[in-house]
Design an enzyme around this catalytic site. Structure first.
Site, short mmCIF file in Angstrom:
data_model
loop_
_atom_site.label_atom_id
_atom_site.label_comp_id
_atom_site.label_asym_id
_atom_site.label_seq_id
_atom_site.Cartn_x
_atom_site.Cartn_y
_atom_site.Cartn_z
N GLU A 173 7.39 9.50 4.51
CA GLU A 173 7.22 8.79 5.76
C GLU A 173 8.43 8.95 6.68
OE1 GLU A 173 5.18 5.06 5.07
OE2 GLU A 173 6.38 4.15 6.67
N ASP A 174 9.61 8.92 6.11
CA ASP A 174 10.81 8.79 6.94
C ASP A 174 11.75 9.99 6.94
OD1 ASP A 174 10.06 6.22 7.69
OD2 ASP A 174 10.98 5.34 5.91
#
Ligand code: MN
Length: 483
Positions: A77-78
């Site tokens: 996600e990051d």
């Protein structure tokens, strides 16, 4: 090796001494490197969060792939790390777990609500395939809640609200009571700070007088139990602030008027001793008629087992007593996580029927998947997670648990899809009722069906459960009645 990593490895080794922890060390370093240039809102290194999630899950004694996935849970996600890369480094199992907790790209949704619904849908679908996904997600939420003070007020409120309406009830459904009450008390604190502070003060004051009564009872109970050769320990039960607050809201009463019985737990070694103990308790103290419930022979859906009874103490206090084995106690605290504990090399090996017991979860997630509209999906998810359930009986004596507000149509679909589809009327306690009648606990419901009869469009506004809604919608869509 840093101290944090060493501690993680040591804790893992304490319950799984024969497992090679090389992948854990590698996952730790990989995630630390991937998040290197990121910081949390607190100003700390981002990786502190990943480590905290892994720490929670080693406390639950989970298996190696789960701990690795916990460390890596935010890299997709990051950070620029891809799923393929993750799979190459740590294998398909870990990659799948991380993928399961990864949110969809926010940019593709029209609103926050739609994004929220679609993210829940994705996560629950992954959970249906592998329960460990939700365990990682719960540990993630727990740490996010404990660092909420660094966020802006509106985000605090939004996250606290989601925690109270979805995460905590889901933790309850999965029998994870310890986690549930931690999530609830933190959510309560952010959503209703004044009420939280006020209640905390009042409960503390009251507890001082209650402790005296409870300890007196404990001493009397202990003298009764000492005569016998039954291993036991007695725990005093305290109610969480949020559950008291919910009760006040539900009954619309101030704290002073809430009747809340004192509670103790007796933990012993075997099931036979649980029943022996309940016999002793009933001989020594006056039981409250009708209060005895046997959740050992009939466990709750979330796997919870215990004997419940209520007695009157020599001083006239009403005391609720729960009797259970150590293993039941662990299940009551950790829920499905207890069943995923690492034991003798095979996760879940302590309960051969675990898969069977989790079928309801998979089935339920499947019904939710049928609900195409994000709003409808989220609504049904919340209603089905409602803690307040009613228990309704079939004429044959079989019990069905339904969310509060459920109607005979929900009941009909819970018995069988065909019965729901061809339902034309209902009798409750031998009297004809309308199909929008709101069922109460203890009702005996009899469904009348007619061959060839079909669901009506207005049923959609009457039903409460995901199951009924998805079946009705499916039919109406097939007929081209609704889109
Ligand atoms: Mn996270």
């Amino acid at each position: 090796m840093t101290m944090e990593l060493q501690q993680l490895v040591d804790t893992f080794k304490s319950y799984a001494p024969h497992v090679d922890t090389e992948p854990l060390v590698r996952a730790y370093r990989f995630a630390e490197k991937a998040h290197e240039h990121q910081a949390r809102a607190s100003g700390e290194h981002y990786f502190v969060h990943c480590n905290a999630v892994a720490e929670t899950l080693v406390k639950f004694k989970l298996d190696l792939p789960t701990i690795c996935a916990a460390l890596l849970h935010d890299v997709l996600e990051d950070t620029p790390v891809s799923r393929d890369e993750l799979k190459k480094e740590f294998g398909e199992e870990v990659a799948r777990l991380v993928d399961g907790v990864t949110k969809l790209d926010t940019l593709q949704f029209s609103s926050h609500d739609v994004a929220q619904a679609e993210n829940w849908r994705k996560m629950l679908l992954a959970t249906a395939q592998d329960i460990r996904v939700i365990l990682i997600k719960m540990a993630d939420r727990l740490h996010n809640m404990s660092t909420l003070n660094f966020l802006e007020r509106d985000r605090q409120e939004r996250i606290a609200h989601e925690t109270l309406s979805l995460y905590a009830p889901l933790a309850h459904r999965l029998g994870m009571f310890q986690l549930k009450s931690m999530l609830e008390d933190m959510g309560f604190q952010y959503l209703h700070p004044e009420e939280h502070q006020d209640l905390a003060k009042k409960v503390q004051e009251l507890n001082q007088s209650r402790d005296v009564a409870l300890n007196a009872f404990k001493v009397t109970l202990e003298t009764q139990l000492e005569k016998l050769n039954i291993p036991h320990r007695i725990l005093v039960r305290t109610k969480s602030l949020y559950s008291i607050f919910q009760k006040m809201e539900r009954q619309n009463k101030p704290f002073e008027e809430i009747q809340d019985a004192l509670g103790v737990r007796i933990i012993t070694d075997t099931i036979a001793n649980c029943y022996a103990l309940v016999g002793i308790v009933h001989t020594a103290f006056k039981p409250v008629a009708g209060s005895f419930t046997d959740y050992i022979s009939v466990p709750k859906m979330n796997l919870y087992q215990s004997l419940h009874t209520t007695v009157v103490s020599p001083h006239g206090d009403v005391i609720e007593i729960q009797i259970r084995t150590e293993e039941m106690h662990r299940t009551a605290e950790y829920g499905i996580a207890a069943h995923w504990r690492y034991k003798s090399g095979v996760p879940g090996a302590n309960d051969p029927h675990l898969e069977e017991k989790l079928n309801w979860l998979r089935q339920w997630i499947e019904w939710l998947q049928d609900l195409k509209s994000p709003r409808e999906f989220l609504e049904s998810l919340k209603t089905d997670l409602e803690l307040h359930q009613v228990f309704v009986f079939t004429p044959g004596g079989e019990v069905k648990a339904l969310p509060a507000g459920a109607t005979p149509i929900d009941f009909a679909f819970s018995v069988h899809t065909d019965i729901g589809m061809s339902c034309v009327g209902a009798k409750v306690n031998n009297k004809m009722v309308r199909l929008d009648y709101v069922l109460k606990s203890g009702d005996i419901c009899e469904i009348q069906t007619k061959k060839g009869s079909v669901p009506k469009k207005d049923w959609l506004s009457i039903v409460k459960t995901a199951r009924a809604r998805s079946k009705i919608r499916h039919y109406l869509r097939e007929q081209g009645i609704v889109a």
